[in-house]
Design a protein around this motif. Structure first.
Motif, PDB file in Angstrom:
ATOM      1  N   ASP A  15       0.830  -1.198   0.000  1.00  0.00           N
ATOM      2  CA  ASP A  15       0.000   0.000   0.000  1.00  0.00           C
ATOM      3  C   ASP A  15       0.865   1.247   0.000  1.00  0.00           C
ATOM      4  N   GLN A  54     -10.981   8.295  16.761  1.00  0.00           N
ATOM      5  CA  GLN A  54     -11.157   8.009  15.348  1.00  0.00           C
ATOM      6  C   GLN A  54     -10.671   9.228  14.562  1.00  0.00           C
ATOM      7  N   ALA A  56     -11.303  10.752  11.086  1.00  0.00           N
ATOM      8  CA  ALA A  56     -12.235  10.619   9.961  1.00  0.00           C
ATOM      9  C   ALA A  56     -11.547  10.699   8.607  1.00  0.00           C
ATOM     10  N   ASN A  57     -10.497  11.485   8.502  1.00  0.00           N
ATOM     11  CA  ASN A  57      -9.867  11.680   7.199  1.00  0.00           C
ATOM     12  C   ASN A  57      -8.528  10.949   7.051  1.00  0.00           C
ATOM     13  N   LEU A  58      -8.279   9.933   7.886  1.00  0.00           N
ATOM     14  CA  LEU A  58      -7.068   9.125   7.754  1.00  0.00           C
ATOM     15  C   LEU A  58      -7.357   7.728   8.336  1.00  0.00           C
ATOM     16  N   ALA A  59      -7.915   6.846   7.509  1.00  0.00           N
ATOM     17  CA  ALA A  59      -8.398   5.536   7.970  1.00  0.00           C
ATOM     18  C   ALA A  59      -7.286   4.690   8.595  1.00  0.00           C
ATOM     19  N   TRP A  60      -6.074   4.688   8.026  1.00  0.00           N
ATOM     20  CA  TRP A  60      -5.009   3.859   8.584  1.00  0.00           C
ATOM     21  C   TRP A  60      -4.655   4.291   9.998  1.00  0.00           C
ATOM     22  N   SER A  62      -6.786   5.617  12.223  1.00  0.00           N
ATOM     23  CA  SER A  62      -7.838   5.090  13.094  1.00  0.00           C
ATOM     24  C   SER A  62      -7.577   3.619  13.413  1.00  0.00           C
ATOM     25  N   ALA A  63      -7.182   2.848  12.408  1.00  0.00           N
ATOM     26  CA  ALA A  63      -6.881   1.428  12.618  1.00  0.00           C
ATOM     27  C   ALA A  63      -5.698   1.262  13.568  1.00  0.00           C
ATOM     28  N   ASP A  66      -6.906   1.997  17.117  1.00  0.00           N
ATOM     29  CA  ASP A  66      -7.708   0.875  17.622  1.00  0.00           C
ATOM     30  C   ASP A  66      -6.809  -0.255  18.110  1.00  0.00           C
ATOM     31  N   SER A  73     -12.477  -3.552  15.607  1.00  0.00           N
ATOM     32  CA  SER A  73     -13.464  -2.726  14.904  1.00  0.00           C
ATOM     33  C   SER A  73     -14.546  -3.550  14.220  1.00  0.00           C
TER      34      SER A  73
END
Length: 173
Positions: A15, A54, A56-60, A62-63, A66, A73
């Protein structure tokens, strides 16, 4: 205070990391549960509090956050209560259970350029213990690479590291 400084890549090697946004849209969600296991004594309840972040504008990111608090999730907030039950019962029956207070809280401390700083504070208290145990972990993340930044890369010189270690000994020992 403990600093976690082990580099860790949170993105899959194939990625490409997206460019970090100018502003991180960070929100928090708080989960609280009580679990009372002694029907004869209503004061014998355990509690758990979890503050999850969380982005919102950077998914990796947030992961990554978590993972820091062991949040799955794919599940909903009932996992908080299940974790509390497991901690309270400690694999045993309710007759041998003890109360426990658990609090884990993530905080976004700030950002400087491509570096974002997060704090994880964890508190644990078992029934009849003299006191609870508190720990604080600071993570500095490079938003371009998705890796934790080691403390050695943040300090500007070996003398700074030596001064920091000396101060730690003064404060904690």
């Amino acid at each position: 205070v403990q600093a976690e400084n082990t580099p860790q890549n949170t993105a899959k090697p194939q990625d490409k990391m997206p460019l970090p946004p100018d502003v991180l849209e960070v929100t928090s969600q708080e989960y609280q549960q009580n679990y009372c296991f002694d029907k004869k004594d209503p004061n014998r309840c355990s509690s758990i509090k979890l503050v999850r972040l969380q982005v919102a504008n950077l998914a990796w990111l947030s992961a990554f956050l978590d993972k820091e608090i062991e949040w799955d999730s794919s599940k909903d907030e009932t996992q908080v209560l299940e974790n509390l039950k497991k901690s309270t019962l400690n694999g045993g029956s309710e007759e041998n259970a003890y109360t426990v207070e658990i609090e884990t809280q993530l905080s976004f401390l700030g950002r400087a350029g491509n570096l974002a700083v997060f704090q994880k504070e964890h508190y644990l208290y078992y029934e009849l213990a003299a006191h609870g145990m508190n720990s604080i972990y600071i993570s500095v993340l490079d938003l371009k690479t998705g890796k934790k930044v080691p403390l050695e890369q943040i300090l500007v010189s070996p003398q700074s590291m030596t001064a920091l270690e000396k101060k730690q000994h003064e404060v904690f020992i």
